[in-house]
Design a protein around this motif. Structure first.
Motif, PDB file in Angstrom:
ATOM      1  N   ASP A   1       0.824  -1.216   0.000  1.00 60.18           N
ATOM      2  CA  ASP A   1       0.000   0.000   0.000  1.00 60.18           C
ATOM      3  C   ASP A   1       0.856   1.263   0.000  1.00 60.18           C
ATOM      4  N   GLN A   2       2.025   1.186   0.623  1.00 55.94           N
ATOM      5  CA  GLN A   2       2.903   2.356   0.721  1.00 55.94           C
ATOM      6  C   GLN A   2       3.727   2.581  -0.548  1.00 55.94           C
ATOM      7  N   PHE A   3       4.205   1.502  -1.171  1.00 57.74           N
ATOM      8  CA  PHE A   3       5.177   1.646  -2.249  1.00 57.74           C
ATOM      9  C   PHE A   3       4.679   1.253  -3.645  1.00 57.74           C
ATOM     10  N   PHE A   4       3.565   0.540  -3.726  1.00 60.00           N
ATOM     11  CA  PHE A   4       3.079   0.066  -5.019  1.00 60.00           C
ATOM     12  C   PHE A   4       1.976   0.977  -5.539  1.00 60.00           C
ATOM     13  N   THR A   5       1.708   0.864  -6.841  1.00 57.22           N
ATOM     14  CA  THR A   5       0.562   1.571  -7.401  1.00 57.22           C
ATOM     15  C   THR A   5      -0.706   0.934  -6.831  1.00 57.22           C
ATOM     16  N   GLU A   6      -1.817   1.617  -6.977  1.00 57.98           N
ATOM     17  CA  GLU A   6      -3.093   1.084  -6.477  1.00 57.98           C
ATOM     18  C   GLU A   6      -3.410  -0.267  -7.123  1.00 57.98           C
ATOM     19  N   CYS A   7      -3.151  -0.381  -8.412  1.00 59.88           N
ATOM     20  CA  CYS A   7      -3.407  -1.632  -9.134  1.00 59.88           C
ATOM     21  C   CYS A   7      -2.525  -2.765  -8.606  1.00 59.88           C
ATOM     22  N   GLU A   8      -1.259  -2.476  -8.370  1.00 64.20           N
ATOM     23  CA  GLU A   8      -0.339  -3.490  -7.842  1.00 64.20           C
ATOM     24  C   GLU A   8      -0.731  -3.897  -6.426  1.00 64.20           C
ATOM     25  N   ALA A   9      -1.081  -2.924  -5.601  1.00 61.23           N
ATOM     26  CA  ALA A   9      -1.501  -3.228  -4.227  1.00 61.23           C
ATOM     27  C   ALA A   9      -2.771  -4.067  -4.223  1.00 61.23           C
ATOM     28  N   ASP A  10      -3.667  -3.810  -5.169  1.00 65.11           N
ATOM     29  CA  ASP A  10      -4.886  -4.621  -5.285  1.00 65.11           C
ATOM     30  C   ASP A  10      -4.557  -6.064  -5.643  1.00 65.11           C
ATOM     31  N   ALA A  11      -3.553  -6.260  -6.495  1.00 63.16           N
ATOM     32  CA  ALA A  11      -3.146  -7.626  -6.849  1.00 63.16           C
ATOM     33  C   ALA A  11      -2.640  -8.375  -5.620  1.00 63.16           C
ATOM     34  N   ILE A  12      -1.913  -7.689  -4.760  1.00 64.45           N
ATOM     35  CA  ILE A  12      -1.432  -8.310  -3.523  1.00 64.45           C
ATOM     36  C   ILE A  12      -2.620  -8.618  -2.612  1.00 64.45           C
ATOM     37  N   ARG A  13      -3.561  -7.704  -2.547  1.00 64.13           N
ATOM     38  CA  ARG A  13      -4.753  -7.871  -1.722  1.00 64.13           C
ATOM     39  C   ARG A  13      -5.552  -9.113  -2.130  1.00 64.13           C
ATOM     40  N   GLN A  14      -5.511  -9.470  -3.395  1.00 63.16           N
ATOM     41  CA  GLN A  14      -6.266 -10.623  -3.902  1.00 63.16           C
ATOM     42  C   GLN A  14      -5.607 -11.959  -3.564  1.00 63.16           C
ATOM     43  N   ALA A  15      -4.344 -11.928  -3.168  1.00 60.43           N
ATOM     44  CA  ALA A  15      -3.640 -13.170  -2.832  1.00 60.43           C
ATOM     45  C   ALA A  15      -4.155 -13.723  -1.506  1.00 60.43           C
ATOM     46  N   ASN A  16      -4.267 -15.038  -1.439  1.00 60.46           N
ATOM     47  CA  ASN A  16      -4.685 -15.633  -0.164  1.00 60.46           C
ATOM     48  C   ASN A  16      -3.521 -15.576   0.828  1.00 60.46           C
ATOM     49  N   SER A  17      -3.781 -15.891   2.066  1.00 58.59           N
ATOM     50  CA  SER A  17      -2.782 -15.729   3.117  1.00 58.59           C
ATOM     51  C   SER A  17      -1.528 -16.567   2.873  1.00 58.59           C
ATOM     52  N   GLU A  18      -1.651 -17.705   2.199  1.00 60.81           N
ATOM     53  CA  GLU A  18      -0.491 -18.540   1.907  1.00 60.81           C
ATOM     54  C   GLU A  18       0.361 -17.974   0.779  1.00 60.81           C
ATOM     55  N   MET A  19      -0.215 -17.128  -0.052  1.00 58.23           N
ATOM     56  CA  MET A  19       0.475 -16.640  -1.245  1.00 58.23           C
ATOM     57  C   MET A  19       0.859 -15.168  -1.192  1.00 58.23           C
ATOM     58  N   ILE A  20       0.473 -14.457  -0.141  1.00 63.01           N
ATOM     59  CA  ILE A  20       0.698 -13.009  -0.130  1.00 63.01           C
ATOM     60  C   ILE A  20       2.187 -12.670  -0.186  1.00 63.01           C
ATOM     61  N   GLU A  21       3.020 -13.416   0.524  1.00 63.59           N
ATOM     62  CA  GLU A  21       4.458 -13.124   0.496  1.00 63.59           C
ATOM     63  C   GLU A  21       5.015 -13.353  -0.908  1.00 63.59           C
ATOM     64  N   CYS A  22       4.640 -14.440  -1.538  1.00 62.38           N
ATOM     65  CA  CYS A  22       5.108 -14.746  -2.887  1.00 62.38           C
ATOM     66  C   CYS A  22       4.633 -13.681  -3.876  1.00 62.38           C
ATOM     67  N   ALA A  23       3.372 -13.293  -3.775  1.00 58.59           N
ATOM     68  CA  ALA A  23       2.827 -12.267  -4.665  1.00 58.59           C
ATOM     69  C   ALA A  23       3.547 -10.936  -4.461  1.00 58.59           C
ATOM     70  N   PHE A  24       3.770 -10.578  -3.212  1.00 60.01           N
ATOM     71  CA  PHE A  24       4.470  -9.329  -2.920  1.00 60.01           C
ATOM     72  C   PHE A  24       5.882  -9.352  -3.492  1.00 60.01           C
ATOM     73  N   LEU A  25       6.640 -10.414  -3.211  1.00 63.58           N
ATOM     74  CA  LEU A  25       8.023 -10.476  -3.661  1.00 63.58           C
ATOM     75  C   LEU A  25       8.122 -10.517  -5.183  1.00 63.58           C
ATOM     76  N   LEU A  26       7.167 -11.139  -5.840  1.00 58.88           N
ATOM     77  CA  LEU A  26       7.141 -11.133  -7.301  1.00 58.88           C
ATOM     78  C   LEU A  26       7.036  -9.698  -7.808  1.00 58.88           C
ATOM     79  N   HIS A  27       6.072  -8.953  -7.296  1.00 63.51           N
ATOM     80  CA  HIS A  27       5.896  -7.561  -7.723  1.00 63.51           C
ATOM     81  C   HIS A  27       7.095  -6.701  -7.332  1.00 63.51           C
ATOM     82  N   TRP A  28       7.596  -6.891  -6.126  1.00 56.63           N
ATOM     83  CA  TRP A  28       8.714  -6.084  -5.631  1.00 56.63           C
ATOM     84  C   TRP A  28       9.946  -6.268  -6.514  1.00 56.63           C
ATOM     85  N   THR A  29      10.306  -7.522  -6.803  1.00 60.24           N
ATOM     86  CA  THR A  29      11.508  -7.769  -7.590  1.00 60.24           C
ATOM     87  C   THR A  29      11.335  -7.310  -9.038  1.00 60.24           C
ATOM     88  N   LEU A  30      10.126  -7.431  -9.593  1.00 61.41           N
ATOM     89  CA  LEU A  30       9.884  -6.930 -10.947  1.00 61.41           C
ATOM     90  C   LEU A  30      10.023  -5.413 -10.993  1.00 61.41           C
TER      91      LEU A  30
END
Length: 82
Positions: free
Chosen positions: A45-74
């Motif tokens: 929410d602090q560093f990503f665009t609204e669209c990117e943060a929404d993609a992280i929000r859609q990840a389930n609790s088991e996948m949120i770290e993976c989804a975040f790190l994917l976006h962060w590294t890209l």
């Protein structure tokens, strides 16, 4: 796109070990460790665009770290390349 988690015992889930990669000299390789407890959504929410943060929000609790790190590294790779 939210990736599937790596299989148990893979480098992403290992407690210790190494990963070998061959990267051309004009390229860089960035790795992030899995298993850290962070407020992934708060960081998104602090560093990503609204669209990117929404993609992280859609990840389930088991996948949120993976989804975040994917976006962060890209994002990091894009910034470093430009």
């Amino acid at each position: 796109m939210i990736p599937k988690p790596a299989p148990s015992g893979s480098p992403a889930f290992g407690k210790a070990g190494s990963v070998q990669a061959h990267v051309p000299l004009d390229k860089a390789l960035d790795c992030e460790a899995f298993g850290r407890k962070r407020n992934w959504q708060g960081i998104a929410d602090q560093f990503f665009t609204e669209c990117e943060a929404d993609a992280i929000r859609q990840a389930n609790s088991e996948m949120i770290e993976c989804a975040f790190l994917l976006h962060w590294t890209l994002k990091e790779a894009f910034v470093k390349a430009n």
